[in-house]
Write an enzyme that holds these catalytic residues in place. Structure first.
Site, PDB file in Angstrom:
ATOM      1  N   GLU A   1      -4.102   0.428  -3.622  1.00 16.98           N
ATOM      2  CA  GLU A   1      -2.775   0.667  -3.143  1.00 16.98           C
ATOM      3  C   GLU A   1      -2.644   2.186  -2.430  1.00 16.98           C
ATOM      4  OE1 GLU A   1      -0.007  -0.093  -6.265  1.00 16.98           O
ATOM      5  OE2 GLU A   1       1.582   1.359  -5.323  1.00 16.98           O
TER       6      GLU A   1
ATOM      7  N   ASP B   1     -13.423  -1.594 -18.763  1.00 20.72           N
ATOM      8  CA  ASP B   1     -12.755  -3.006 -18.810  1.00 20.72           C
ATOM      9  C   ASP B   1     -11.360  -2.654 -18.769  1.00 20.72           C
ATOM     10  OD1 ASP B   1     -11.650  -5.191 -19.634  1.00 20.72           O
ATOM     11  OD2 ASP B   1     -13.022  -5.749 -21.313  1.00 20.72           O
TER      12      ASP B   1
ATOM     13  N   HIS C   1       5.284   6.484   0.169  1.00 21.91           N
ATOM     14  CA  HIS C   1       4.598   5.138   0.038  1.00 21.91           C
ATOM     15  C   HIS C   1       4.363   4.753   1.563  1.00 21.91           C
ATOM     16  CE1 HIS C   1       3.328   1.810  -2.189  1.00 21.91           C
ATOM     17  NE2 HIS C   1       4.009   0.962  -1.375  1.00 21.91           N
TER      18      HIS C   1
ATOM     19  N   LYS D   1       3.695   0.413 -15.069  1.00 23.15           N
ATOM     20  CA  LYS D   1       3.090   0.224 -14.328  1.00 23.15           C
ATOM     21  C   LYS D   1       2.346   1.262 -13.113  1.00 23.15           C
ATOM     22  CE  LYS D   1       1.930  -1.753  -9.838  1.00 23.15           C
ATOM     23  NZ  LYS D   1       1.653  -0.926  -8.521  1.00 23.15           N
TER      24      LYS D   1
HETATM   25  C1  MEV Z   1       4.237   1.600  -7.430  1.00 23.84           C
HETATM   26  O1  MEV Z   1       2.977   1.090  -7.566  1.00 23.84           O
HETATM   27  C2  MEV Z   1       4.410   2.258  -8.693  1.00 23.84           C
HETATM   28  C3  MEV Z   1       5.959   2.696  -8.936  1.00 23.84           C
HETATM   29  O2  MEV Z   1       6.727   1.603  -8.594  1.00 23.84           O
HETATM   30  C4  MEV Z   1       6.158   3.350 -10.324  1.00 23.84           C
HETATM   31  C5  MEV Z   1       7.474   3.603 -10.797  1.00 23.84           C
HETATM   32  O3  MEV Z   1       8.524   3.241 -10.187  1.00 23.84           O
HETATM   33  O4  MEV Z   1       7.661   4.424 -11.758  1.00 23.84           O
HETATM   34  C6  MEV Z   1       6.354   3.964  -7.928  1.00 23.84           C
END
Ligand code: MEV
Length: 447
Positions: free
Chosen positions: A87, A299, A396, A283
């Site tokens: 990513e 792992d 991003h 995530k």
């Molecule tokens: C993107 O990979 C992760 C985010 O969505 C985490 C979040 O929203 O805190 C930017």
């Protein structure tokens, strides 16, 4: 569409024969596929052989970018974190958080506990719980004694079996009991050690039942269902924390310090009470954690499964991080179970993994737990900081720009011009295509 037939004895074929079969059956472009797959083989045949032997049916390698995020000050020591991830923005975000906290005392971490857990799951319907408890108490020392050849080395390293308990689960399932064992596995993740011990306990259990004088034949009807470690390790926990005075929290993000701190805490609070947000929030934490876990040959499936189970331990899925304002300080922390190893598995085999350990100073497992937790906290800090200020897409998409340009097959010269253009424009896919087409002098829909 080809009429594809099942293949017998695939794993016994040579690598070349496997490739030939696969390509002849499934590839639309046989020559290109062959060249592409062999192009990913390592130039050193010995290294390639290592990779081939990690798993069954290896036909090629699968590359991920291996990046580093420098300037991580953790408990006063400076690290460059190795990160394997696809990513675009993850390493950049980690590095940004590292630099931010570098000037504010860095990350403080500590190990809370390191116990691992595993079970022999068995069904014993012909016995009363009290009778079983008595049998277990009389037998308990034999589990330790019989496993001694397996535990000797681990004990010399300071670990081993810390306890074995009988758990009565008959309220959930008729006749269901467990031998629940806890382990210290030092610098290894310990999966093989734990599973070997558990299988040994299962054997001891069967032998002891067969030899017990006071059990009638119907009392001896026991089924060992399975012996397996649990990847849920809520007693293998690490904590990472950052803090700074409120007046230092918000350098350059365009809103006041207290407003920033309060908005940040509110964003975390939302992830503590709203599972839809919590999943995305966690995530983001795992973006940092998985990248270091993968780079260090650990792992990541086990780490993921455990983290999310832990996030649900109160009965609803919640944020793994917590933020608060205390004594005019912004305090941000993460507590997470991490079962990691710095010996065993592929840690001493995979050249890139060995390099990752080397640049971390060849840490033991507890130190690696602290480094990985820091990566998670840093990643979450960057994500939430962007979310509550500029929004996530700005950073991003900026990082994703090169992916879009590569997809458009832009030349190096075109890339340089377009990157320059986006220094003061918001990146989007359609705007990138528009600028690309105007530089090439083609109509936007033609590419
Ligand atoms: C993107 O990979 C992760 C985010 O969505 C985490 C979040 O929203 O805190 C930017």
């Amino acid at each position: 569409m080809k009429n594809i037939q099942p293949v017998k004895g695939f794993s016994k074929l040579s690598k070349a024969a496997k490739l030939e079969w696969l390509i002849s059956q499934y590839s639309q472009r046989p020559e290109l596929s062959q060249a592409m797959l062999s192009g990913y083989w390592h130039t050193d045949a010995e290294v390639q052989k290592l990779h081939d032997e990690f798993i069954e049916n290896t036909i090629s390698n699968y590359y991920l970018p291996f990046g580093v995020a420098p300037n991580f000050l953790i408990n006063g020591k400076l690290y460059a974190l190795p990160m394997a991830i696809e990513e675009s923005s993850v390493v950049a975000a980690a590095a940004k958080a590292a630099n931010f906290w570098l000037d504010r005392g860095g990350f403080r971490t500590r190990i809370i506990s390191t116990r691992k857990i595993g079970h022999v799951h068995f069904i014993w319907e012909g016995i009363q719980p009290l009778q079983l408890t008595e049998f277990f108490n009389n037998t308990k020392s034999k589990f330790f004694d019989n496993a001694e050849p397996l535990t000797r080395n681990m004990v010399l390293r300071g670990g081993g079996i810390t306890d074995i308990q009988l758990r009565d689960k008959t309220a959930l399932e008729p006749g269901y009991y467990q031998l629940e064992a806890t382990f210290e596995t030092c610098d290894s993740m310990g999966a093989n050690f734990i599973n070997s011990c558990l299988e040994n306990f299962a054997k001891t259990l069967q032998t002891e039942i067969a030899e017990a004088q006071n059990l009638t034949p119907e009392h001896r009807q026991v089924q060992i269902v399975m012996s397996i470690l649990s990847n849920y390790t809520p007693e293998c926990i690490v904590r990472a924390e950052v803090s700074c005075p409120i007046e230092e929290i918000n350098e350059g993000s365009g809103i006041g310090n207290m407003e920033f701190a309060e908005k940040f805490c509110r964003a975390i609070r939302i992830a503590e009470i709203e599972p839809y947000r919590a999943v995305t929030h966690n995530k983001g934490i795992m973006n940092g954690i998985d990248a270091v876990v993968l780079a260090t040959g650990n792992d990541f499936r086990a780490v993921e499964a455990c983290a999310h189970a832990y996030a649900s331990r109160t009965g609803s899925y919640r944020s793994l991080t917590h933020a608060e304002i205390k004594d005019n300080h912004f305090v941000f922390s993460l507590e997470i179970p991490l079962s990691l190893g710095t010996v065993g598995g592929i840690t001493n085999l995979h050249p890139m993994v060995k390099f990752a350990h080397e640049i971390l100073g060849n840490p033991g497992a507890p130190e690696l737990m602290q480094i990985v937790a820091t990566a998670g906290l840093a990643q979450n800090f960057s994500a939430v900081r962007s979310l509550i200020t500029s929004g996530i897409q700005k950073g991003h998409m900026k990082m994703h720009l090169l992916n879009i340009l590569n997809q458009l097959e832009a030349t190096e010269e075109e890339k340089a011009q377009i990157v320059e253009y986006f220094k003061d424009h918001v990146v989007s896919y359609s705007e990138t295509v528009r600028v690309f087409c105007s530089i090439r002098g083609v109509a936007a829909q033609s590419k």
